[in-house]
Design an enzyme around this catalytic site. Structure first.
Site, PDB file in Angstrom:
ATOM      1  CB  CYS A  55      -0.911   0.118   1.406  1.00  0.00           C
ATOM      2  SG  CYS A  55      -1.847  -1.515   1.186  1.00  0.00           S
TER       3      CYS A  55
ATOM      4  CG  HIS B 242      -6.292   1.868  -0.160  1.00  0.00           C
ATOM      5  ND1 HIS B 242      -5.204   2.342  -0.395  1.00  0.00           N
ATOM      6  CD2 HIS B 242      -5.920   0.584   0.679  1.00  0.00           C
ATOM      7  CE1 HIS B 242      -3.881   1.539   0.055  1.00  0.00           C
ATOM      8  NE2 HIS B 242      -4.558   0.458   0.581  1.00  0.00           N
TER       9      HIS B 242
END
Ligand code: ZN
Lengths: 133, 393
Positions: free
Chosen positions: B85, B341
């Site tokens: 991420c 995201h």
């Protein structure tokens, strides 16, 4: 190293590595001591006992694990110190009902179907935790 | 070491983009950044690109060359960075260090990812490639699972009944959705702006105690920024935003971190490195864009970064300290929960929002008199941490 770890677990033996420099136990095995980074490690047989530190019932499973859901993943602190990840041998409804943190467990292994990326293409050996008493 | 500044920023709307490729999403973000940077294409000397799982979601690797070519850049070095991420935050930090050291004067850095189009099963499995591939994956540990384990550990560590902690966690979701709902670039623009605690607690259980509304969504999107050394930046744009400091740290699998999991030690080290480099303290930061992949993640991050004591950020959140009018606004762009995201694009999208705020252009949720911003991106199960501190003169 992981293959030996899982084969032993399948036969009821939990293997760890004891550091000759700092005395810490690393489990599952790693190329260096999890405490100090030393490579002077010797294989030791662990008690296979520990306590539950945290757990979660997984309802939405990743591809390859759908048939197993809901399943409970737990973090267990072994008597010798290290924390390990495995599955809790308890149905999900019971796992949701009461607070299981602090419960004593013993570690064993279950053979389950392999998955797309797992190195053993015939099976995967999963650490399971059985609540004692 | 030379000072490095951000000239232009761009991001796609976050959401579902089945009609755009990973390359298209990066290109769209790049053009927005380029068009406000007042430079020529030939000024860009390298491409830094963050992407996490292009292989699994789009069957696509070796992406950096395709990306450079797509935006019209021939023969420049183009590099893909992968840090789960935190992929594009790692890319950003490497880009800043290369420009600071004088290897380049001007580069583009960004990322793209397509998790929503990939569907939940592949998406969840793709995200799970960031846990330990052997010892955690055999048990079927997923990312919501990692933070579910962390939430229960947090409750025990600080003596908070789990149901009470869940209520406090819900306030992270309520706040971030409120801000995401007013941000036109958000996946949930115009949605979920008025959640109640019960809505979060009673939404679908993913990994207990983490519900769907405790979680960020699966997202497609792209982001890009153009950075340059100080002199070039000052010539090109009116309000260069300076990189004041950066930090990065690493950690092993979740279970290897044992007793330290909720203290998030790698994040503390990364944040301290960034503060040291910027020569500031947590109290000097005007607002934060941080990695709220799950509600509990925001609470743990705020403590590890040094903004609140351990075990205190949950109460501060409930009391409103992290709201836009609180002592430290956190995720005024909606964060991962409200904005979305798209993993490899997330870090640079935080920088996008921070730059817009520092220029006074974030009109839908502007932090007043913001001079110093900090970003925080977490990759994997507490394993890759990047913090960036930005400021205006
Ligand atoms: Zn040692």
């Amino acid at each position: 190293m992981f293959a030996e770890f899982f084969e032993n677990l399948k036969d009821g033996r939990l293997i760890g590595l004891k550091c000759k420099d700092c005395g810490a136990v690393t489990c599952p095995p790693k190329n260096t001591c999890n405490q100090c980074g030393s490579r002077k490690l010797e294989k030791v047989l662990l008690s296979g006992k520990g306590i539950i530190k945290s757990y979660t019932v997984t309802y939405i499973a990743p591809m390859g694990y759908e048939k197993e859901a809901p399943y409970t993943v737990a973090l267990v602190e072994l008597e010798e110190g290290p924390w390990i990840v495995g599955r809790l041998d308890l149905d999900s409804q019971s796992a949701e009902k009461e607070d299981l943190v602090g419960k004593r467990v013993s570690v064993y292994a279950k053979e389950m179907p392999t998955e797309m990326f797992y190195p053993d293409k015939s099976k995967r050996i999963v650490p399971y935790f059985k609540i004692e008493g | 070491m030379r000072r490095v500044a951000i000239l232009g920023v761009g991001m796609t709307k976050f959401g579902k983009h089945p009609e755009k490729s990973l390359v298209d999403l990066f290109a769209e973000a790049f053009f927005e950044a380029f068009d406000e940077s007042n430079i020529e294409l030939k000024d860009i000397e390298a491409v830094y690109y963050g992407n996490f799982v292009g292989e699994m979601t789009d069957g696509s690797a070796n992406l950096s060359g395709f990306i450079a070519d797509e935006i019209g850049l021939k023969n420049v070095p183009a590099i893909r960075y992968e840090g789960a991420c935190a992929s594009s935050s790692v890319a950003f930090r490497e880009a800043v260090r290369a420009v600071s050291a004088g290897y380049y004067d001007c580069v583009v850095v960004g990322g793209s990812e397509k998790l929503l189009t990939a569907e939940t099963g592949i998406g969840t499995r793709a995200l799970a490639t960031a846990v330990d591939a052997i010892y955690e994956m055999v048990a079927g540990l997923t990312f919501p699972g990692v933070f579910a384990l962390a939430a229960r550990l947090y409750a025990k560590e600080y003596g908070i009944p789990l149901e009470r902690l869940r209520e406090m966690m819900a306030h992270v979701s309520i706040k971030n959705h409120r801000y995401g709902a007013v941000n036109p670039k958000s996946q949930f623009y115009g949605k979920y702006g008025n959640l109640k605690v019960e809505d979060v607690l009673n939404s679908r259980m993913v990994c207990s105690p983490i519900t769907l509304l405790d979680s960020c969504p699966m997202t497609d999107g792209g982001s890009a920024v153009i950075i340059a050394e100080e002199r070039l930046a000052k010539d090109a744009v009116d309000t260069p935003v300076y990189v004041l400091g950066t930090g990065q740290a690493s950690g092993g699998a979740l279970f290897r971190q044992g007793r330290d999991i909720v203290k998030a030690i790698p994040r503390r080290k990364s944040a301290e490195m960034a503060f040291r480099e910027a020569k500031i303290q947590p109290k000097d930061v005007d607002f934060v864009e941080l990695h709220d992949c799950f509600t509990i993640a925001e609470i743990i991050a705020l403590e590890a970064m040094g903004f609140f004591g351990y075990g205190e950020a949950c109460y501060a959140t409930e009391e409103g300290a992290t709201s836009i009018d609180g002592e430290l606004p956190v995720n005024p762009d909606g964060g991962l929960i409200g904005k979305g995201h798209p993993v490899g694009a997330t870090g640079v999208s935080q920088i996008y929002s921070a730059v817009k705020q520092l220029r006074g252009e974030f009109k839908w949720n502007q932090v007043e008199d913001a001079r110093i911003a900090m970003t925080d991106t977490l990759g994997g199960d507490f394993g890759t941490l990047v913090n960036i501190i930005l400021g205006v003169e």
